[in-house]
Design a protein around this motif. Structure first.
Motif, PDB file in Angstrom:
ATOM      1  N   ARG A   1      38.418  79.413  50.070  1.00 13.09           N
ATOM      2  CA  ARG A   1      38.669  78.200  50.840  1.00 13.09           C
ATOM      3  C   ARG A   1      38.916  78.591  52.296  1.00 13.09           C
ATOM      4  N   GLU A   2      38.934  77.597  53.150  1.00 15.94           N
ATOM      5  CA  GLU A   2      39.196  77.858  54.560  1.00 15.94           C
ATOM      6  C   GLU A   2      40.654  78.280  54.742  1.00 15.94           C
TER       7      GLU A   2
ATOM      8  N   ALA B   1      43.398  79.018  44.425  1.00 20.14           N
ATOM      9  CA  ALA B   1      42.971  78.828  45.814  1.00 20.14           C
ATOM     10  C   ALA B   1      44.071  78.288  46.711  1.00 20.14           C
ATOM     11  N   GLU B   2      45.150  77.748  46.124  1.00 16.77           N
ATOM     12  CA  GLU B   2      46.278  77.251  46.915  1.00 16.77           C
ATOM     13  C   GLU B   2      47.217  78.367  47.357  1.00 16.77           C
TER      14      GLU B   2
END
Length: 360
Positions: free
Chosen positions: A179-180, A250-251
């Motif tokens: 992710r960004e 992803a967090e």
């Protein structure tokens, strides 16, 4: 070509299967193999296998698995190749494996962790006494080829069989997409993913995480043990859910991988680190085992030994978003080049082809 997979667990459950050879079934089929997967434990058994108690139900689960193995033995004896993970039957001598070898059925033996050590989960301590010593070397000697997941296991297995290939746990980089990044220095998420059996090792970082939460306002996320807690630390703990695995990981802004200094760790493939790295998450890992092969200090991650090492590495990443991005990007490249499904597909196919031909 008919390939029968004999494995302990149902598909999409255990990391030792799910993030190793299970990811390659479609690739094997495209290469001309008919893949017939036959687990010992069914879904119902898996749901209670590692929960304490329930001896009667577990005995019934075992009886069902043993009954299935009778039919599995017939199918395996007619196969062109058998891919065996860990053991055909979780207790007792390698009866089925010896039968297949006598009939000339080639076996690829896939071992994970140091399974030759006396061990059992806390939920099933009696299993320690029902696994005969010498079973793993015996099966390895019967196999046409042995697949391992660490350099330590590779060296060990070569004492049992000269035909050994080291293929780590691997990541599907089409599914694990970074992710960004973000530029925050407060509320940075330091995370860990695992299971109830491995979450106690996260307590090695209790003091470090407590200090960083107080001084730098970090958040702590734990995936895989919804009951996990640290006194005096705010922890976001959640269960592991297959469908949410990548999104939950992803967090995380920084991934941690603490491990004890113990022999069994030398059989671990570094999977946790690879999952973080595949998502571009900068990783801090214990300086032991496979982590030494995966991580290069300060380039694609950080290797640490002492609590002070942990503090310095985590604090530098928490306070420097650019460093997080650089380390995370380098980690992603490492996985793509060396630890992705795409990078290892041909190696698995070569093992299958050489095993069925009987040539190294």
């Amino acid at each position: 070509m008919k390939l029968v997979v004999l494995c302990p667990y149902p598909p999409d459950r255990a990391p030792s299967q799910r993030l190793k050879f299970e990811q390659y079934y479609d690739i094997w089929r495209e290469a001309g193999w008919s893949v017939d997967v036959r687990p010992f434990w069914d879904d119902e058994a898996w749901g209670r296998l590692y929960r304490p108690g329930g001896a009667g139900a577990k005995l019934a689960d075992f009886a069902r698995g043993l009954g299935r193995r009778i039919d599995d033995a017939r199918a395996a004896s007619r196969a062109d190749l058998v891919y065996l993970h860990l053991e055909a039957i979780p207790i007792g001598p390698p009866v089925l494996e010896q039968m297949l070898a006598r009939r000339g059925v080639p076996i690829v033996y896939d071992i994970d962790d140091l399974i030759y050590l006396p061990h059992a989960s806390g939920a099933n301590p009696f299993m320690r006494w029902l696994r005969p010593s010498g079973k793993v070397p015996r099966v390895a000697g019967l196999a046409r080829h042995v697949v391992v997941c660490t350099e330590y296991l590779e060296e060990l297995a070569r004492g049992w069989n000269p035909r050994v290939t080291n293929i780590s746990s691997t990541i599907d980089t089409d599914t694990y997409v970074p992710r960004e990044g973000n530029d925050r220095t407060r509320g940075v998420v330091v995370g860990w993913s695992g299971s109830h059996s491995t979450s106690p090792y996260l307590h090695l970082l209790d003091d470090v995480l407590a200090e960083l939460q107080e001084t730098d306002g970090i958040r702590v996320r734990v995936i895989g043990d919804a009951a996990f807690s640290i006194p005096g630390v705010e922890v976001e703990a959640m269960p592991w859910v297959l469908e949410d695995e990548v999104a939950d990981l992803a967090e995380i802004d920084i991934g941690v991988y603490p491990l004890p200094d113990a022999e069994w760790v030398l059989g671990k493939s570094g999977l946790k680190a690879l999952q973080y790295m595949a998502l571009g998450i900068p990783t801090v890992a214990q300086r032991i085992g496979a982590n030494l092969s995966i991580l290069e200090q300060g380039r694609n991650g950080f290797l640490v030994s002492t609590p002070d090492d942990w503090r310095r590495a985590l604090r530098s990443l928490v306070r420097d978003p650019a460093l997080r991005r650089r380390i995370g990007a380098a980690g992603r490249r490492t996985v793509e080049e060396r630890y992705s499904v795409r990078a290892n597909a041909s190696r698995y196919l070569r093992v299958l082809e050489e095993a069925v031909r009987g040539s190294p």
